[in-house]
Structures are given as C-alpha cells and as structure tokens.
Design an enzyme around this catalytic site. Structure first.
Site, short mmCIF file in Angstrom:
data_model
loop_
_atom_site.label_atom_id
_atom_site.label_comp_id
_atom_site.label_asym_id
_atom_site.label_seq_id
_atom_site.Cartn_x
_atom_site.Cartn_y
_atom_site.Cartn_z
N ASN A 154 36.96 36.66 54.30
CA ASN A 154 36.84 35.55 53.36
C ASN A 154 36.60 34.20 54.02
O ASN A 154 36.03 33.30 53.43
CB ASN A 154 38.09 35.47 52.46
N GLN A 182 35.75 40.27 48.93
CA GLN A 182 34.65 39.35 49.22
C GLN A 182 33.30 40.07 49.28
O GLN A 182 32.26 39.43 49.12
CB GLN A 182 34.90 38.61 50.54
N SER A 202 38.74 41.90 43.04
CA SER A 202 39.24 40.81 42.19
C SER A 202 38.10 40.29 41.33
O SER A 202 37.00 40.00 41.83
CB SER A 202 39.77 39.70 43.09
N HIS A 204 37.75 37.39 39.73
CA HIS A 204 37.34 35.97 39.76
C HIS A 204 36.45 35.63 40.95
O HIS A 204 35.95 34.51 41.03
CB HIS A 204 38.57 35.04 39.67
N THR A 240 51.42 46.17 30.51
CA THR A 240 50.33 46.13 29.53
C THR A 240 49.09 45.55 30.17
O THR A 240 49.14 44.49 30.80
CB THR A 240 50.76 45.28 28.30
N CYS A 328 46.73 23.46 55.66
CA CYS A 328 47.69 22.35 55.64
C CYS A 328 48.32 22.19 54.27
O CYS A 328 49.44 21.73 54.15
CB CYS A 328 47.01 21.05 56.02
N1 PLP Z 1 41.50 39.47 49.58
C1 PLP Z 1 40.56 38.59 49.95
C2 PLP Z 1 39.65 38.92 51.07
C3 PLP Z 1 40.45 37.37 49.29
O1 PLP Z 1 39.52 36.48 49.65
C4 PLP Z 1 41.33 37.08 48.22
C5 PLP Z 1 41.28 35.79 47.53
O2 PLP Z 1 41.09 34.75 48.12
C6 PLP Z 1 42.30 38.04 47.88
C7 PLP Z 1 42.34 39.21 48.58
C8 PLP Z 1 43.27 37.79 46.77
O3 PLP Z 1 42.63 37.83 45.53
P1 PLP Z 1 43.38 37.39 44.19
O4 PLP Z 1 43.13 35.92 44.04
O5 PLP Z 1 42.74 38.18 43.09
O6 PLP Z 1 44.81 37.72 44.34
#
Ligand code: PLP
Length: 497
Positions: A154, A182, A202, A204, A240, A328
């Site tokens: 990420n 990612q 994920s 979002h 749920t 930070c």
């Molecule tokens: N794994 C990676 C590589 C991510 O970049 C992120 C989110 O930044 C997550 C896991 C966590 O995702 P979530 O926000 O759905 O908990």
C-alpha cells in the site's frame, strides 16, 4: 473548510471516491430493503436475495466459487482472521514465514500470535520492497505451515508474484494468506488461478463504501470462525451482514474491469509525472519499483532535506491531497515501517510522500499536480516560516505580542500533549468560524500535537490574508522531545479556550 482553485485527490491507496451507481445501490437498500437477510418471512427474502446476488458478483470479480467468500466489516477484520487460522495449522508446521512490510492489520495479528508461542520468520525484502518466489524458496523451513505475503504494498506499490509463492507453499504442504486489498482493481486478481488459500479485500479501495470487506477461504483450507455469535455467513462469521454496504461493494466489483482497462494509461501518466519530478528535483529518490512491478498509480518519493508535513501542507493549500511516508498523526511520530524496512533512514522517511493517483486522472489534472509540485519544490510558492522545535526557546515562547494557536481535533477523546503556555485553542476543522478571534496585527505561531495540522492551517490563514505567520515543525511532540525541561515547566499553563 478550504476553498481551493482545484482539488485533485492523490491519496487513492488510502481510500477512493464512491461512484454515483454505488451510492444509489447503497441508498436503495437502506430505503427499501431493511429486513434482516437471516429472517424467515417474505420481506427478508428480498434482503437475502441481494446478499446472494452481491456475493456472486464479487466472487466472479476475483474468480472465486461463490461459497468461498465471507463478508466482513473491513479488510482489517479479514486480516485478523489470521488469529483463528494459524492455531489450526498441523503440529510440527506452525511456523509462519511472512513479509515484514505487510499492513499493520496483518503484522499486529502476527505479533499477537507470536505472543502465544507461534514462531514468525521474516522474509528479507529486496530492492524497492519486493519479495520474489525465489526469496521464499530460500527462506523456507520444514516447520513452516503458513506463508503470509500481500499481493501489492500500500505504501510503495511493490507487486508480488503470489501465484509463484503459492506454488512453493503448496509444494511444501503449507498454506498461503495474501492481503489483496491494494491489488484489487489495479492489477488482475484471480484467486483460483493464483492458488492462494486465503485472501482479504476491502470495498472502499475500489470505489465502494467503507465498512465492508471480504475474506476468501479456498475450499478445504482450514478455517475457524473468528467473530463468534450468530449463524450468519454459513456459521463462519457472526454478525448481521451490512447489506447496504455489501450491495455497494457488488456495484464497485462490477466496475473492476473498467478500472483495469484504465491501468495502462494511468501507469504512463505516473511514469511521466515521475520524470517531471526528477526534472524539478533531481535529487529526489523513488521508493516505488518501476513499470509493471509497481501498482499503476502509486509513487513513493523522497525529497531529501524537506519535511513531508510541510510539503503536504503546501500541496494541500493548492488542492493536491497526498499522503506522508510517516505515521506522525498517530501521535507516535514513528516513521513508516515500510520505508525503514526498505532501508530509508527515519529522516528520509520524514521527507517522503506517497502519491496515489485516481484511475481516471485526466491529462489536465496530471499537469496541474505537476505544476503545483514544481511551485512548491522550487520555492516559487511562497513559504511560511517553519520554527524548528529547538528554536522554540523561552524567549520565543514569551515574545511580546505573540499569539499562539493550539490546534486540536475534536474527534480525539484525549489529548496526549499539553498545549503551549498562553495558547489559544482552536478546532482544526472549523477554524474558519473563528477568524474574528485571531488578530491580524500580531505575530502568530500555529501549533498542533504532532506537526501535521499546523502547516495546513498556517497556509489556510495565509490565504485569508494573515501576514505574520510561523508554524511549529514536528508539533508539540517534537518540542517536548527536543526541550523536555521547557515542556515540563511551561506546557499547559494558562490555556485560553
Ligand atoms: N491491507 C492493506 C494493504 C491496506 O492498504 C488497507 C487499508 O489501508 C487494509 C488492509 C485495511 O483495510 P480496511 O480499511 O478495509 O480495514
């Protein structure tokens, strides 16, 4: 709060904009389909149908059999499933080989397991954070039962050959868990072909809603429920289902093919932007791998001698949102483990920005971002004086007429650091409503807890016509570390609300 000429969101690895179609799907479910999908009566059948349909579409997007996909609250939860999976590994094969540059939700789960007696063996990331199947083969031990490696990082965008790694793990009778958060939507993801046993996702990160994730568990791979309670998700994940978010996730998953079609052009724009940066700042260092070894829109770059919080504040002032390479804002002032893990010093990590472009970045937006970077890095964009923590002496602190702004975020339940003496507290998000309380004819020092908010607000005030501005670098935390005696003596005295 800030009125800007143009806004280009370049932090798409943090999250992504929710598309109109996704919003509609979410709202439709909220408005018309609120029954619990587990209930038996007719009204719930519609809800159960939406759930089943969404599961099919998301499973199709990653080429998984539908019944192998569990819905979770987020990828963090999906990654926490490691804590339930590892204890199921057969005796004699309970060591875990892992990538030390994983997301904190993976690492913290692994450290939790280590405290309970499971041995962790860290792989050695190579250049630009990449780990190859050959690295995995070399590090392998007979007692390894699980390999943990993300498909793409990420922070720096490094892509891993998880299919190659899965082959090695299986040849040794072991399993592989891959965080594919990612990778999804940026590079092709096919869980069946890749051979991974577990994979996390994920919504979002692919223009879906926040608060919903998924976990793929290959047929036959050991799994025990991690969330205990009801019988939802075939008894494997209680709670749920967040039906409206899941419906939005499905619409976002339908859009993956389009996102992938935009990836080659995005990669070209990223590379052209990197070349422009090198021209503007020849000493800048790229931490991301090149070309196809990196996610298409991600670029991690170090600008030696700069403070990322300040550059970030200036970019933000001009409407360009990027991420900093250190955490930070957690209040710990800790440089990112990924950047230090690939060999950056803590100072270099604090001079690092992560740019993650949107898939549909237009040429005009790319040009605007490059122009803003050029203005900021060349000094053409006028800078506000940054006061180093060591420069905040007793004389400066009590200089006649100085007006100290102490920025606080209202959502924080407790503040870890006391404010500077005689400082005036203002809320970060709504300082615009308090401008009449800030004198225009006095020197102003803008401070915050850890150094991230002060530059942003200082540039905001500059835009509002304030002239005598200074901000405190590295925040009160930096000052406390630099001058602990002064902090002990004066911090927290006479706060002005
Ligand atoms: N794994 C990676 C590589 C991510 O970049 C992120 C989110 O930044 C997550 C896991 C966590 O995702 P979530 O926000 O759905 O908990």
């Amino acid at each position: 709060m800030f009125r800007l000429r143009r806004q280009v969101y370049c932090d798409n690895n943090a999250t992504t904009a929710v598309s109109r179609a996704t919003r509609k799907a979410v709202n439709d479910v909220l408005a018309h389909c609120y029954a619990n999908p587990s209930s038996p009566y007719k009204m719930a059948h519609g809800a159960a149908g939406i759930l089943a349909n969404a599961r099919e579409r998301i499973a199709r997007a990653i080429n998984a059999p539908t019944h192998t996909l569990l819905f979770t609250a987020c990828a963090t939860e999906s990654n926490n499933a490691l804590r339930a999976i590892v204890p199921l590994l057969p005796a004699g094969k309970q060591a875990i080989l892992y990538n030390p540059l994983e997301h904190p939700s993976v690492l913290e789960s692994l450290y939790w397991l280590r405290e309970r007696g499971f041995e962790l063996i860290a792989l050695m990331p190579g250049d630009k954070g990449r780990i190859t199947p050959a690295d995995v083969g070399t590090a392998w031990r007979d007692d390894v039962g699980l390999l943990v490696c993300m498909a793409a990082n990420n922070e720096i965008g490094a892509i891993h050959d998880v299919a190659g790694m899965a082959g090695i793990a299986h040849a040794h009778g072991a399993r592989i868990f891959s965080d594919m958060v990612q990778a999804l939507g940026k590079i092709p993801v096919d869980v069946s072909a890749s051979g991974v046993d577990y994979a996390s996702f994920s919504a979002h990160k692919i223009h879906g809603p926040k608060g919903v994730g998924a976990l793929y568990v290959r047929e036959g791979a050991p799994f025990a429920p991690f969330m205990l309670g009801g019988h939802q998700e075939s008894g494997l994940r209680a709670g749920t289902e967040s039906l409206h978010n899941i419906a939005g996730f499905a619409v976002a998953a339908d859009g993956i093919a389009r996102l992938l079609s935009l990836a080659p052009a995005l990669r070209q724009k990223r590379d052209a932007f990197a070349a422009t940066l090198k021209h503007i700042a020849p000493d800048c260092v790229f931490n991301s791998p090149c070309g196809d070894e990196c996610l298409p829109g991600t670029l991690s770059v170090t600008f030696p001698g700069t403070a990322n919080a300040v550059v970030m504040g200036q970019l933000d002032y001009h409407g360009v949102s990027v991420a900093a390479g250190s955490a930070c804002n957690t209040g710990e002032d800790a440089p990112s483990h990924v950047l230090t893990g690939i060999g950056l010093t803590p100072e270099a990590a604090r001079s690092t920005l992560r740019i993650s472009f949107p898939h549909d970045l237009s040429e005009k937006e790319a040009r605007y971002v490059a122009t803003v970077f050029e203005d900021v890095l060349s000094g053409k964009a006028k800078r506000i004086t940054a006061l180093q923590p060591s420069q905040l002496t007793e004389e400066v602190l009590f200089a006649p007429g100085l007006f100290i702004i102490d920025l606080r975020r209202s959502e924080k339940p407790v503040y870890l650091l006391k404010p500077l003496p005689d400082s005036h507290r203002f809320p970060f998000y709504s300082i615009g409503k308090h401008l009449h309380e800030i004198p225009r004819d006095r020197p102003i020092l803008v401070t915050c807890e850890t150094g991230y908010d002060a530059p942003v607000i200082a540039y905001y005030l500059k835009r509002k016509g304030y002239a005598q501005l200074t901000f405190l670098m590295w925040g009160i935390l930096g000052w406390k570390l630099s001058q602990p005696e002064l902090y002990e003596r004066f911090a927290g005295q006479h706060p002005r609300e």
